[in-house]
Design a protein around this motif. Structure first.
Motif, PDB file in Angstrom:
ATOM      1  N   VAL A  98       0.939  -1.176   0.065  1.00 19.43           N
ATOM      2  CA  VAL A  98      -0.056   0.178  -0.211  1.00 19.43           C
ATOM      3  C   VAL A  98       0.731   0.994   0.010  1.00 19.43           C
ATOM      4  N   VAL A  99       0.757   2.173  -1.021  1.00 15.52           N
ATOM      5  CA  VAL A  99       1.499   3.237  -1.158  1.00 15.52           C
ATOM      6  C   VAL A  99       0.742   4.443  -1.241  1.00 15.52           C
ATOM      7  N   LEU A 100       0.652   5.577  -0.428  1.00 16.43           N
ATOM      8  CA  LEU A 100       0.016   6.794  -0.292  1.00 16.43           C
ATOM      9  C   LEU A 100       0.910   7.680  -0.961  1.00 16.43           C
ATOM     10  N   LEU A 101       0.249   8.213  -1.990  1.00 15.11           N
ATOM     11  CA  LEU A 101       1.188   9.358  -2.716  1.00 15.11           C
ATOM     12  C   LEU A 101       0.497  10.746  -2.365  1.00 15.11           C
ATOM     13  N   SER A 102       0.952  11.503  -1.484  1.00 15.78           N
ATOM     14  CA  SER A 102       0.360  12.876  -1.391  1.00 15.78           C
ATOM     15  C   SER A 102       0.687  13.852  -2.241  1.00 15.78           C
ATOM     16  N   LEU A 103      -0.411  14.365  -2.610  1.00 14.68           N
ATOM     17  CA  LEU A 103      -0.279  15.703  -3.819  1.00 14.68           C
ATOM     18  C   LEU A 103      -0.339  16.843  -2.949  1.00 14.68           C
ATOM     19  N   PHE A 129       4.188  13.438  -3.551  1.00 12.64           N
ATOM     20  CA  PHE A 129       4.343  13.448  -4.857  1.00 12.64           C
ATOM     21  C   PHE A 129       4.638  14.769  -5.416  1.00 12.64           C
ATOM     22  N   ALA A 130       5.892  15.037  -5.904  1.00 18.61           N
ATOM     23  CA  ALA A 130       6.385  16.378  -6.194  1.00 18.61           C
ATOM     24  C   ALA A 130       6.598  16.809  -7.583  1.00 18.61           C
ATOM     25  N   GLN A 131       5.672  16.195  -8.476  1.00 21.10           N
ATOM     26  CA  GLN A 131       6.132  16.503  -9.865  1.00 21.10           C
ATOM     27  C   GLN A 131       5.175  17.833 -10.304  1.00 21.10           C
ATOM     28  N   LYS A 132       6.125  18.749 -11.017  1.00 13.05           N
ATOM     29  CA  LYS A 132       5.397  20.052 -11.539  1.00 13.05           C
ATOM     30  C   LYS A 132       4.298  19.798 -12.516  1.00 13.05           C
ATOM     31  N   GLY A 133       3.509  20.796 -12.469  1.00 11.19           N
ATOM     32  CA  GLY A 133       2.485  20.988 -13.634  1.00 11.19           C
ATOM     33  C   GLY A 133       1.405  19.749 -13.589  1.00 11.19           C
TER      34      GLY A 133
END
Length: 183
Positions: A98-103, A129-133
């Motif tokens: 289980v992976v929780l990717l926070s935005l 999760f630090a992806q831009k755009g």
């Protein structure tokens, strides 16, 4: 009292106030985790990006990945977190991750995300999760509109991929897992 002594006294008062707040925070954390003897280490929350995600979901092993995109400000996302924790516990002896990717905003990692994870006692893997755009959304899954909560259940070896772009119950999540891990 001369001006220098008065300023020194004010500085000492500020330092003492900060120290007292820090002690209160530490005390609260210890109480939340059952005291010094049984306190668990606070999990580290790493910042990840799209490349990390792609590597995670490209594994060809027989692990089922349950990946939840969420944020602390998303009410339905927060409501679902206990279901993911329960799922992790229920299937702990199986190949389920289980992976929780926070935005959440990167600037709020220390002030919002970490305190939230500690307060809620989250034991699942949590990443920021630090992806831009927003152009990366289609690369996660072409069926995703970008709305959260968003959950992917992936097992590449079994060629199974479930997309849930809505708030879900534990029963629904558990049912999808059972379908994914069945032969």
């Amino acid at each position: 009292m001369n001006r220098g002594v008065h300023l020194w006294h004010m500085d000492m008062h500020r330092i003492y106030a900060r120290f007292a707040k820090t002690l209160l925070l530490i005390s609260a954390l210890l109480v939340m985790h059952g005291g010094v003897a049984s306190a668990q280490p606070i999990q580290e929350i790493k910042t990840v990006d799209l490349d990390w995600y792609k590597k995670l979901v490209s594994n060809s092993n027989d692990t089922t990945y349950v990946i939840k995109f969420w944020a602390t400000w998303c009410v339905p996302c927060v409501a679902e977190i206990p279901y993911f924790e329960k799922l992790r516990e229920k299937y702990r002896s199986q190949k389920i991750r289980v992976v929780l990717l926070s935005l959440d905003n990167m600037k709020e990692l220390d002030t919002k995300l970490i305190p939230f994870v500690v307060k809620k006692g989250i034991n699942s893997e949590v990443y920021l999760f630090a992806q831009k755009g927003l152009d990366w959304i289609d690369e996660v899954d072409s069926r995703w509109t970008g709305a959260i909560p968003f959950t992917l259940i992936i097992n590449n070896k079994r060629q199974k991929r479930v997309v849930l772009e809505k708030e879900i119950s534990f029963a629904e999540l558990d049912s999808e897992i059972k379908k994914t891990i069945s032969k």
